[in-house]
Design a protein around this motif. Structure first.
Motif, PDB file in Angstrom:
ATOM      1  N   ASN A  99       0.831  -1.201   0.000  1.00  0.00           N
ATOM      2  CA  ASN A  99       0.000   0.000   0.000  1.00  0.00           C
ATOM      3  C   ASN A  99       0.864   1.248   0.000  1.00  0.00           C
ATOM      4  N   GLU A 100       0.455   2.212  -0.806  1.00  0.00           N
ATOM      5  CA  GLU A 100       1.127   3.509  -0.792  1.00  0.00           C
ATOM      6  C   GLU A 100       0.472   4.371   0.278  1.00  0.00           C
ATOM      7  N   LEU A 101       1.270   5.210   0.900  1.00  0.00           N
ATOM      8  CA  LEU A 101       0.737   6.125   1.913  1.00  0.00           C
ATOM      9  C   LEU A 101       0.361   7.434   1.222  1.00  0.00           C
ATOM     10  N   PHE A 102      -0.832   7.435   0.600  1.00  0.00           N
ATOM     11  CA  PHE A 102      -1.267   8.583  -0.202  1.00  0.00           C
ATOM     12  C   PHE A 102      -1.841   9.726   0.632  1.00  0.00           C
ATOM     13  N   PHE A 103      -2.181   9.469   1.881  1.00  0.00           N
ATOM     14  CA  PHE A 103      -2.804  10.519   2.700  1.00  0.00           C
ATOM     15  C   PHE A 103      -1.877  11.707   2.900  1.00  0.00           C
ATOM     16  N   VAL A 104      -0.565  11.473   2.893  1.00  0.00           N
ATOM     17  CA  VAL A 104       0.423  12.535   3.106  1.00  0.00           C
ATOM     18  C   VAL A 104       0.253  13.622   2.040  1.00  0.00           C
ATOM     19  N   ASP A 105       0.140  13.199   0.777  1.00  0.00           N
ATOM     20  CA  ASP A 105      -0.065  14.163  -0.310  1.00  0.00           C
ATOM     21  C   ASP A 105      -1.479  14.726  -0.292  1.00  0.00           C
ATOM     22  N   GLU A 106      -2.450  13.859  -0.050  1.00  0.00           N
ATOM     23  CA  GLU A 106      -3.857  14.263  -0.117  1.00  0.00           C
ATOM     24  C   GLU A 106      -4.220  15.365   0.878  1.00  0.00           C
ATOM     25  N   ILE A 107      -3.648  15.319   2.074  1.00  0.00           N
ATOM     26  CA  ILE A 107      -3.994  16.365   3.052  1.00  0.00           C
ATOM     27  C   ILE A 107      -3.063  17.567   2.922  1.00  0.00           C
ATOM     28  N   GLY A 108      -2.114  17.506   1.974  1.00  0.00           N
ATOM     29  CA  GLY A 108      -1.258  18.651   1.696  1.00  0.00           C
ATOM     30  C   GLY A 108      -0.052  18.780   2.609  1.00  0.00           C
ATOM     31  N   LEU A 109       0.295  17.700   3.280  1.00  0.00           N
ATOM     32  CA  LEU A 109       1.411  17.774   4.218  1.00  0.00           C
ATOM     33  C   LEU A 109       2.723  18.139   3.529  1.00  0.00           C
ATOM     34  N   LYS A 110       2.983  17.509   2.394  1.00  0.00           N
ATOM     35  CA  LYS A 110       4.276  17.742   1.737  1.00  0.00           C
ATOM     36  C   LYS A 110       4.476  19.214   1.380  1.00  0.00           C
ATOM     37  N   GLN A 111       3.397  19.859   0.920  1.00  0.00           N
ATOM     38  CA  GLN A 111       3.510  21.261   0.515  1.00  0.00           C
ATOM     39  C   GLN A 111       3.640  22.199   1.705  1.00  0.00           C
TER      40      GLN A 111
END
Length: 143
Positions: A99-111
């Motif tokens: 599984n990829e941990l997509f929530f990190v990008d989806e909630i905008g954490l990286k930005q």
């Protein structure tokens, strides 16, 4: 609940906040709810390399599942640890690896994280995957 269902739940929780200060406050709240590690686990052996703040990640292999515990000395990072543990703890190595941990990008954490915090988050995810690879090999040998 699957890893992806938990990630979608986290995305929904963060979607109620429009302002990033509110999201940071929520992250801090999640971190405050995280149980502190036993002082004996706060050793270099469990320290994540590549994090600006100090982050410890401990794993145990119980009944075919990886149980993670973690902590950080920085409040926002402790919240990140809480989110990651919520998604990956009590999972089989295969579940984590597949599984990829997509929530990190989806909630905008990286930005919205500083580059050093973002690198630290990636280091935590990398360490979780390394634990999963190691425990996967152990469980394959045990069969």
């Amino acid at each position: 609940m699957t890893i992806n269902e938990i990630q979608k739940e986290i995305i929904e929780e963060f979607s109620v906040y429009d302002d990033w200060m509110d999201k940071y406050s929520y992250l801090i709240e999640l971190g405050n709810d995280l149980k502190d590690l036993d002082p004996k686990d706060k050793t270099d052996q469990f320290l994540i390399k590549g994090c600006q703040s100090r982050v410890w990640l401990v794993s145990d292999f119980v009944d075919g599942k990886i149980v993670f515990r973690g902590e950080s000395d920085a409040v926002i990072v402790k919240g990140l640890v809480a989110l990651l543990l919520r998604v990956v703890s009590n999972r089989t190595p295969e579940e984590i690896l597949n599984n990829e941990l997509f929530f990190v990008d989806e909630i905008g954490l990286k930005q919205h994280l500083s580059p050093t915090r973002s690198n630290g988050l990636l280091s935590m995810i990398k360490q979780i995957k390394l634990y999963a690879v190691a425990y996967n090999r152990i469980s394959e040998k045990g069969e």
